[in-house]
Design a protein around this motif. Sequence first.
Motif: not given
Length: 213
Positions: A48-51, A54-56, A123-128
């Motif tokens: 839930y957090r990553l989308p 990224a959207l924000s 998205g890349t930052l928080f996915s890492l």
Amino acid sequence: MSDQTPNPNDMNNAIINQWTQDELDHMNLFEAFNFDNHGQRFGLHPIYRLPLLALSGSLVGGVSGMMYGYQLGGLKYLAMNAHRMPTDRNGWFYYHKRKNFVCLKDSFVTGFRQAAKVGLLVGTLFSLEAYFDYARGTIDFANTMMATTISGWIYANAYQLSSYQAKSLVKRGAGVGLLLGLLQDASNYLIGNDVWYLRVFFGINPRLSRKLS
């Protein structure tokens, strides 16, 4: 919730997994959502957090890009027409009408580009960050620092910055990661999650007991 609690002395992984599944089967949607998000950053599972992040990021980047694109479009239009400025009222009317159209077009183009760039970067930052949380098996500021540092290195290489600029960007990324990570740890503590270094080094246990019932 089930009334049958397994005897800890008789529990193995299969029994634990079956009991957990039985508990989940009896949860309503809200309880299951809380169970799934317990102990996660911002109280949200990465699914839930990553989308959302990224959207924000895309929304913020899109709005700022549109504002910048509108201003830049106005300057470009002025430069292109500086040699043929209108001389009467009708001329000025069509001048500004055309200018608004050009500025809006440039603002949307720049906005979409900026939204894509910022959304991808966030998205890349928080996915890492989520990957390091999973790989290390713990959630803390160190994972955020590693994520921002690597993201800065990727950005520097993608845009072929000089070695000095790349080092400066990576250092700033590490500093931002440290601050962001500590803020997230503080947020996790406030919502009742365990922050391991507070517990281990300072004896500060989670401030809330969030048990599902």
